[in-house]
Design a protein around this motif. Structure first.
Motif, PDB file in Angstrom:
ATOM      1  N   ALA A  69      12.552   2.595   3.170  1.00  0.00           N
ATOM      2  CA  ALA A  69      11.751   3.271   2.486  1.00  0.00           C
ATOM      3  C   ALA A  69      10.815   4.377   2.977  1.00  0.00           C
ATOM      4  CB  ALA A  69      11.036   2.470   1.338  1.00  0.00           C
ATOM      5  N   ILE A  70      10.745   5.412   2.776  1.00  0.00           N
ATOM      6  CA  ILE A  70       9.835   6.469   3.230  1.00  0.00           C
ATOM      7  C   ILE A  70       8.841   6.624   2.267  1.00  0.00           C
ATOM      8  CG2 ILE A  70       9.185   8.915   3.857  1.00  0.00           C
ATOM      9  CD1 ILE A  70      12.139   9.017   4.674  1.00  0.00           C
ATOM     10  N   ILE A  71       7.741   6.071   2.337  1.00  0.00           N
ATOM     11  CA  ILE A  71       6.526   5.938   1.366  1.00  0.00           C
ATOM     12  C   ILE A  71       5.113   6.469   2.179  1.00  0.00           C
ATOM     13  CG2 ILE A  71       5.036   4.447   0.242  1.00  0.00           C
ATOM     14  CD1 ILE A  71       7.308   2.234   0.567  1.00  0.00           C
ATOM     15  N   ILE A  72       4.970   7.769   1.443  1.00  0.00           N
ATOM     16  CA  ILE A  72       3.773   8.493   1.916  1.00  0.00           C
ATOM     17  C   ILE A  72       2.574   8.352   0.996  1.00  0.00           C
ATOM     18  CG2 ILE A  72       3.107  10.861   2.966  1.00  0.00           C
ATOM     19  CD1 ILE A  72       6.075  10.955   3.546  1.00  0.00           C
ATOM     20  N   LYS A  73       1.424   8.080   1.522  1.00  0.00           N
ATOM     21  CA  LYS A  73       0.173   8.380   0.688  1.00  0.00           C
ATOM     22  C   LYS A  73      -0.889   8.874   1.331  1.00  0.00           C
ATOM     23  CE  LYS A  73      -2.550   4.564  -0.930  1.00  0.00           C
ATOM     24  NZ  LYS A  73      -2.603   3.073  -1.497  1.00  0.00           N
ATOM     25  N   ASP A  74      -1.541   9.779   1.020  1.00  0.00           N
ATOM     26  CA  ASP A  74      -2.660  10.504   1.726  1.00  0.00           C
ATOM     27  C   ASP A  74      -2.438  10.851   3.166  1.00  0.00           C
ATOM     28  OD1 ASP A  74      -4.392   9.934  -0.566  1.00  0.00           O
ATOM     29  OD2 ASP A  74      -4.850   8.050   0.264  1.00  0.00           O
ATOM     30  N   ASN A  75      -1.180  11.458   3.304  1.00  0.00           N
ATOM     31  CA  ASN A  75      -0.611  12.036   4.474  1.00  0.00           C
ATOM     32  C   ASN A  75      -0.325  10.880   5.429  1.00  0.00           C
ATOM     33  OD1 ASN A  75       0.247  14.428   5.647  1.00  0.00           O
ATOM     34  ND2 ASN A  75      -1.332  14.130   7.357  1.00  0.00           N
ATOM     35  N   LYS A  76      -0.331   9.614   5.201  1.00  0.00           N
ATOM     36  CA  LYS A  76       0.042   8.408   5.933  1.00  0.00           C
ATOM     37  C   LYS A  76       1.598   7.834   5.530  1.00  0.00           C
ATOM     38  CE  LYS A  76      -4.747   7.349   6.918  1.00  0.00           C
ATOM     39  NZ  LYS A  76      -5.993   6.478   6.811  1.00  0.00           N
ATOM     40  N   LEU A  77       2.020   7.303   6.731  1.00  0.00           N
ATOM     41  CA  LEU A  77       3.329   6.896   6.375  1.00  0.00           C
ATOM     42  C   LEU A  77       3.273   5.166   6.369  1.00  0.00           C
ATOM     43  CD1 LEU A  77       6.507   7.139   6.335  1.00  0.00           C
ATOM     44  CD2 LEU A  77       6.415   7.370   8.658  1.00  0.00           C
ATOM     45  N   LEU A  78       3.871   4.448   5.692  1.00  0.00           N
ATOM     46  CA  LEU A  78       3.882   3.141   5.496  1.00  0.00           C
ATOM     47  C   LEU A  78       5.004   2.600   6.627  1.00  0.00           C
ATOM     48  CD1 LEU A  78       2.594   0.236   4.461  1.00  0.00           C
ATOM     49  CD2 LEU A  78       4.596   0.514   2.741  1.00  0.00           C
ATOM     50  N   LEU A  79       4.386   2.024   7.570  1.00  0.00           N
ATOM     51  CA  LEU A  79       5.309   1.326   8.591  1.00  0.00           C
ATOM     52  C   LEU A  79       5.077  -0.282   8.831  1.00  0.00           C
ATOM     53  CD1 LEU A  79       4.786   4.056  11.524  1.00  0.00           C
ATOM     54  CD2 LEU A  79       6.859   3.920   9.816  1.00  0.00           C
ATOM     55  N   VAL A  80       6.271  -1.016   9.162  1.00  0.00           N
ATOM     56  CA  VAL A  80       6.365  -2.294   9.625  1.00  0.00           C
ATOM     57  C   VAL A  80       6.416  -2.517  11.007  1.00  0.00           C
ATOM     58  CG1 VAL A  80       7.612  -4.379   9.033  1.00  0.00           C
ATOM     59  CG2 VAL A  80       7.391  -2.614   7.229  1.00  0.00           C
ATOM     60  N   LYS A  81       5.424  -3.070  11.583  1.00  0.00           N
ATOM     61  CA  LYS A  81       5.380  -3.377  12.832  1.00  0.00           C
ATOM     62  C   LYS A  81       6.443  -4.701  13.318  1.00  0.00           C
ATOM     63  CE  LYS A  81       2.903  -2.875  17.140  1.00  0.00           C
ATOM     64  NZ  LYS A  81       1.492  -2.619  17.699  1.00  0.00           N
ATOM     65  N   SER A  82       7.270  -4.770  13.956  1.00  0.00           N
ATOM     66  CA  SER A  82       8.428  -5.618  14.170  1.00  0.00           C
ATOM     67  C   SER A  82       8.706  -5.884  15.422  1.00  0.00           C
ATOM     68  CB  SER A  82       9.722  -5.086  13.415  1.00  0.00           C
ATOM     69  OG  SER A  82       9.597  -4.793  12.097  1.00  0.00           O
ATOM     70  N   VAL A  83       9.121  -7.081  15.571  1.00  0.00           N
ATOM     71  CA  VAL A  83       9.782  -7.770  17.066  1.00  0.00           C
ATOM     72  C   VAL A  83      11.168  -8.015  16.824  1.00  0.00           C
ATOM     73  CG1 VAL A  83       9.505  -9.433  18.746  1.00  0.00           C
ATOM     74  CG2 VAL A  83       7.543  -8.409  17.671  1.00  0.00           C
ATOM     75  N   TYR A  84      12.049  -7.238  17.714  1.00  0.00           N
ATOM     76  CA  TYR A  84      13.288  -7.652  17.453  1.00  0.00           C
ATOM     77  C   TYR A  84      13.914  -7.597  19.040  1.00  0.00           C
ATOM     78  CZ  TYR A  84      13.866  -6.795  12.702  1.00  0.00           C
ATOM     79  OH  TYR A  84      13.542  -6.942  11.199  1.00  0.00           O
ATOM     80  N   GLY A  85      14.660  -8.731  19.503  1.00  0.00           N
ATOM     81  CA  GLY A  85      15.192  -8.733  21.058  1.00  0.00           C
ATOM     82  C   GLY A  85      14.172  -8.505  21.957  1.00  0.00           C
ATOM     83  N   GLY A  86      12.898  -8.950  21.752  1.00  0.00           N
ATOM     84  CA  GLY A  86      11.804  -8.923  22.669  1.00  0.00           C
ATOM     85  C   GLY A  86      11.103  -7.636  22.618  1.00  0.00           C
ATOM     86  N   GLU A  87      11.491  -6.734  21.963  1.00  0.00           N
ATOM     87  CA  GLU A  87      10.829  -5.441  21.732  1.00  0.00           C
ATOM     88  C   GLU A  87       9.835  -5.288  20.410  1.00  0.00           C
ATOM     89  OE1 GLU A  87      12.837  -1.482  22.755  1.00  0.00           O
ATOM     90  OE2 GLU A  87      14.653  -2.820  22.489  1.00  0.00           O
ATOM     91  N   THR A  88       8.537  -4.724  20.623  1.00  0.00           N
ATOM     92  CA  THR A  88       7.864  -4.370  19.543  1.00  0.00           C
ATOM     93  C   THR A  88       7.891  -3.083  19.243  1.00  0.00           C
ATOM     94  OG1 THR A  88       6.481  -6.277  19.959  1.00  0.00           O
ATOM     95  CG2 THR A  88       5.557  -4.901  18.634  1.00  0.00           C
ATOM     96  N   PHE A  89       8.083  -2.543  17.942  1.00  0.00           N
ATOM     97  CA  PHE A  89       7.923  -1.309  17.579  1.00  0.00           C
ATOM     98  C   PHE A  89       7.853  -1.229  15.984  1.00  0.00           C
ATOM     99  CE2 PHE A  89      12.165  -2.877  18.129  1.00  0.00           C
ATOM    100  CZ  PHE A  89      12.944  -2.722  16.787  1.00  0.00           C
TER     101      PHE A  89
END
Length: 145
Positions: free
Chosen positions: A4-24
């Motif tokens: 989902a691309i969710i934009i509110k007040d020129n901001k994008l909703l993102l989920v900070k995740s950890v997979y395979g030892g990487e955080t992004f």
């Protein structure tokens, strides 16, 4: 994998995740369960990951994520412009620690964050300005496996 691309007040909703030892950061979304449509899966996954109920507006991107060393390993991502509806509860599910938090990131600051897939950094800013009239619909990302 719908996302989902969710934009509110020129901001994008993102989920900070950890997979395979990487955080992004990734967009909310995930796997499709047996019997679900793509849209139903997106609505469910977004609610589980962010606590937000959404309405799916339209698909805007398709991205193939392919492992360079084993091309049989791939994920097809379908990105849908979506909007929040109803009351927000911000309650995250227990996903064994993969999701760390949700953040609203200013569209103008996307190039400063580690977001997967990378094409979102440039495409979202441009496509937002033109109202997603002619988005760069299809792309391929190769993972350095």
């Amino acid at each position: 994998r719908p996302a989902a691309i969710i934009i509110k007040d020129n901001k994008l909703l993102l989920v900070k995740s950890v997979y395979g030892g990487e955080t992004f950061y990734i967009l909310p979304g995930g796997g499709i369960e047996f019997g679900e449509t793509i849209e139903e899966a997106l609505i469910r996954e977004t609610r589980e990951e962010t606590g937000k109920k959404i309405k799916v507006i339209k698909p805007v991107y398709i991205n193939e994520y392919i492992d360079k060393t084993d091309k049989s390993k791939r994920v097809v991502n379908i990105f849908f412009l979506s909007k929040i509806i109803g009351k927000e509860d911000n309650k995250l599910i227990d996903d064994n620690g993969k999701i760390k938090r949700i953040d609203w990131v200013n569209i103008d600051d996307l190039e400063k964050v580690d977001i997967k897939p990378d094409f979102l950094k440039t495409n979202l800013k441009t496509d937002l300005k033109n109202g997603f009239k002619n988005p760069s619909f299809y792309s391929v990302t190769f993972k350095n496996g």
